[in-house]
Motif scaffolding. Structure first.
Motif, PDB file in Angstrom:
ATOM      1  N   ILE A   1       4.837   3.525   8.816  1.00  0.00           N
ATOM      2  CA  ILE A   1       3.708   3.135   8.774  1.00  0.00           C
ATOM      3  C   ILE A   1       3.456   1.859   8.380  1.00  0.00           C
ATOM      4  CG2 ILE A   1       1.505   3.716   7.552  1.00  0.00           C
ATOM      5  CD1 ILE A   1       2.077   6.561   8.005  1.00  0.00           C
ATOM      6  N   LEU A   2       4.173   1.275   7.054  1.00  0.00           N
ATOM      7  CA  LEU A   2       4.113   0.141   6.612  1.00  0.00           C
ATOM      8  C   LEU A   2       4.726  -0.795   7.207  1.00  0.00           C
ATOM      9  CD1 LEU A   2       4.924   1.126   2.863  1.00  0.00           C
ATOM     10  CD2 LEU A   2       2.638   0.901   3.862  1.00  0.00           C
ATOM     11  N   VAL A   3       5.850  -0.792   7.948  1.00  0.00           N
ATOM     12  CA  VAL A   3       6.480  -1.719   8.935  1.00  0.00           C
ATOM     13  C   VAL A   3       5.522  -2.124   9.982  1.00  0.00           C
ATOM     14  CG1 VAL A   3       8.375  -2.028  10.641  1.00  0.00           C
ATOM     15  CG2 VAL A   3       8.837  -1.096   8.065  1.00  0.00           C
ATOM     16  N   ALA A   4       4.938  -0.936  10.701  1.00  0.00           N
ATOM     17  CA  ALA A   4       3.947  -1.048  11.715  1.00  0.00           C
ATOM     18  C   ALA A   4       2.870  -2.104  11.342  1.00  0.00           C
ATOM     19  CB  ALA A   4       3.404   0.072  12.270  1.00  0.00           C
ATOM     20  N   GLU A   5       2.244  -2.023  10.088  1.00  0.00           N
ATOM     21  CA  GLU A   5       1.313  -3.112   9.263  1.00  0.00           C
ATOM     22  C   GLU A   5       2.091  -4.120   8.833  1.00  0.00           C
ATOM     23  OE1 GLU A   5      -0.443  -0.641   6.339  1.00  0.00           O
ATOM     24  OE2 GLU A   5      -1.436   0.546   7.702  1.00  0.00           O
ATOM     25  N   ASP A   6       3.190  -4.380   9.280  1.00  0.00           N
ATOM     26  CA  ASP A   6       4.037  -6.052   9.030  1.00  0.00           C
ATOM     27  C   ASP A   6       4.234  -6.126   7.461  1.00  0.00           C
ATOM     28  OD1 ASP A   6       4.124  -6.500  11.667  1.00  0.00           O
ATOM     29  OD2 ASP A   6       2.104  -7.458  11.669  1.00  0.00           O
ATOM     30  N   ARG A   7       4.534  -4.934   6.690  1.00  0.00           N
ATOM     31  CA  ARG A   7       4.992  -5.052   5.396  1.00  0.00           C
ATOM     32  C   ARG A   7       6.210  -4.829   5.086  1.00  0.00           C
ATOM     33  NH1 ARG A   7       0.416  -4.329   1.647  1.00  0.00           N
ATOM     34  NH2 ARG A   7       1.863  -3.909   0.126  1.00  0.00           N
ATOM     35  N   SER A   8       6.952  -5.668   4.245  1.00  0.00           N
ATOM     36  CA  SER A   8       8.348  -5.544   4.146  1.00  0.00           C
ATOM     37  C   SER A   8       8.718  -4.536   2.829  1.00  0.00           C
ATOM     38  CB  SER A   8       9.009  -6.830   3.347  1.00  0.00           C
ATOM     39  OG  SER A   8       8.212  -7.407   1.993  1.00  0.00           O
ATOM     40  N   VAL A   9       9.756  -3.581   3.095  1.00  0.00           N
ATOM     41  CA  VAL A   9       9.854  -2.421   2.604  1.00  0.00           C
ATOM     42  C   VAL A   9      11.358  -2.344   2.133  1.00  0.00           C
ATOM     43  CG1 VAL A   9       9.378   0.151   2.797  1.00  0.00           C
ATOM     44  CG2 VAL A   9       8.111  -1.321   3.815  1.00  0.00           C
ATOM     45  N   VAL A  10      11.380  -1.708   0.875  1.00  0.00           N
ATOM     46  CA  VAL A  10      12.868  -1.217   0.370  1.00  0.00           C
ATOM     47  C   VAL A  10      12.640   0.449   0.026  1.00  0.00           C
ATOM     48  CG1 VAL A  10      14.665  -1.506  -1.532  1.00  0.00           C
ATOM     49  CG2 VAL A  10      13.521  -3.499  -0.574  1.00  0.00           C
TER      50      VAL A  10
END
Length: 378
Positions: free
Chosen positions: A200-209
């Motif tokens: 979900i966060l990647v689809a919103e263009d957020r970087s995630v670890v």
């Protein structure tokens, strides 16, 4: 005289004969070139030099870059999940509407309505509250002239509480990433939920670890690594049996160093009746907060567990201060009332619901959409 002349003649003949023989011997010893056989000189090309093949270095296999999946956008995910929820939960709404649409709402009918709500895990107190409000409105607002469906919809939405803040707190302050801690007992779908939230966060263009702090289950670590590969996010992991708190610490450190927007930490499935394990979960949270505040603590609950899920919710809330609920396995059961019960019990909102095994089968919870799905509407 004649004799002398004859001898001289014989001598001359002998000399000539010897000279002729010598000449024949000389000519026979020479090798004469062969006569040409045609009118054109044919000059054969010089022999071609065949080069030895150069030694080649052994081929090095270059691993193929993983194909990153494009997660489904939030809007389309919500539409699809509402349709699925309507199909799986519509029985509850239809049952209530069928009872409320009777010509005469007697005590037996109201008891039947209570039974339907209790069976759906709404809980005793919320059920009594809802039934009382329905009785009052249908009596005061005109009985048969009022639309039972409209009244039921409005009261269910009020019961689910549309005013709760259901936003995921995934952003940090002062340059630190948002930190989401995901907790729950074994079998509720925690690791899968972590992967789906990352999508979900990647689809919103957020970087995630992602932090694989469920170190006692190698399968959980591998599962999370697979989720990370699918959407292209880093996964921090340690050897099997590593202290979960150290993995959580390194995960947040990685998020800070790479300036990630969000760090999501998966934890081991804790048994709520094991004090030592619950203490360890508290330690994980404390260690994380030495670097950055935990912005969200999500408790993952299986919607089919009923009152056992309520016990889990209470214990986890005491240990790590739960800020939001993720309800998984809400598809295929008529237990939608758990949404109301758990919110009443903890005073925290249901923020996400899972309705299937697909990678994008997780969506933000919306009170009105949920009630419409219960009633089989749009």
């Amino acid at each position: 005289m004649d004799l002398l002349y004859l001898i001289a003649l014989i001598a001359v003949v002998a000399v000539l004969a010897i000279g002729a023989g010598v000449g024949l011997l000389v000519r026979g010893g020479r090798k004469q070139p062969p006569a040409p056989t045609g009118g054109t000189d044919v000059i054969a090309p010089p022999p071609t030099e065949v080069e030895a093949p150069a030694e080649t270095a052994p081929a090095v296999e270059v691993p193929e870059a993983p194909v990153l999946e494009k997660p489904e956008g939030t809007a389309s995910r919500l539409v699809r999940l509402r349709q699925r929820l309507a199909g799986s939960q519509g029985g509850l709404g239809r049952g209530l509407l069928s009872l409320l649409s009777r010509d005469r709402l007697d005590e037996d009918t109201w008891e039947a309505i209570e039974d339907v709500l209790l069976t759906a895990d709404v809980g005793v107190a919320p059920t009594q509250e809802l039934v009382e409000k329905l009785r009052t409105r249908l009596r005061v607002e005109g009985g048969q002239t009022v639309d039972a469906r409209t009244v039921l919809r409005e009261e269910l939405i009020a019961l689910v509480d549309p005013d709760m803040d259901r936003r995921l707190q995934v952003s940090g302050a002062d340059g630190t990433p948002g930190v989401v801690l995901v907790v729950g007992v074994n079998g509720t779908g925690k690791t899968t939920t972590v992967g789906k939230i990352a999508r979900i966060l990647v689809a919103e263009d957020r970087s995630v670890v992602l932090g694989a702090a469920d170190t006692f289950r190698a399968a959980a670590v591998e599962q999370l690594a697979t989720w990370g590969e699918r959407v292209g996010v880093d996964v921090v992991r340690g050897p099997e049996g590593t202290d979960p708190a150290s993995v959580a610490f390194e995960s947040v450190k990685e998020g800070i160093d790479t300036k990630a927007d969000t760090v999501i930490v998966d934890t081991a499935g804790r048994l709520q009746n094991k004090a030592g394990l619950m203490d360890e979960l508290g330690k994980v949270k404390r260690v994380i907060e030495k670097q950055a505040p935990v912005t969200e603590v999500l408790l993952v609950l299986d919607a089919t567990t009923g009152q056992n899920g309520m016990i889990q919710a209470r214990v986890f809330s005491e240990v790590v201060n739960v800020t939001g609920i993720v309800l998984t396995k809400l598809d295929g059961s008529a237990k939608g009332g758990i949404v109301v019960a758990v919110q009443r019990e903890l005073g925290v909102p249901v923020k996400l619901v899972g309705l299937g095994e697909g990678a994008d089968d997780l969506a933000p919870f919306d009170a009105a959409a949920f009630v419409d799905a219960l009633l089989g509407g749009s």
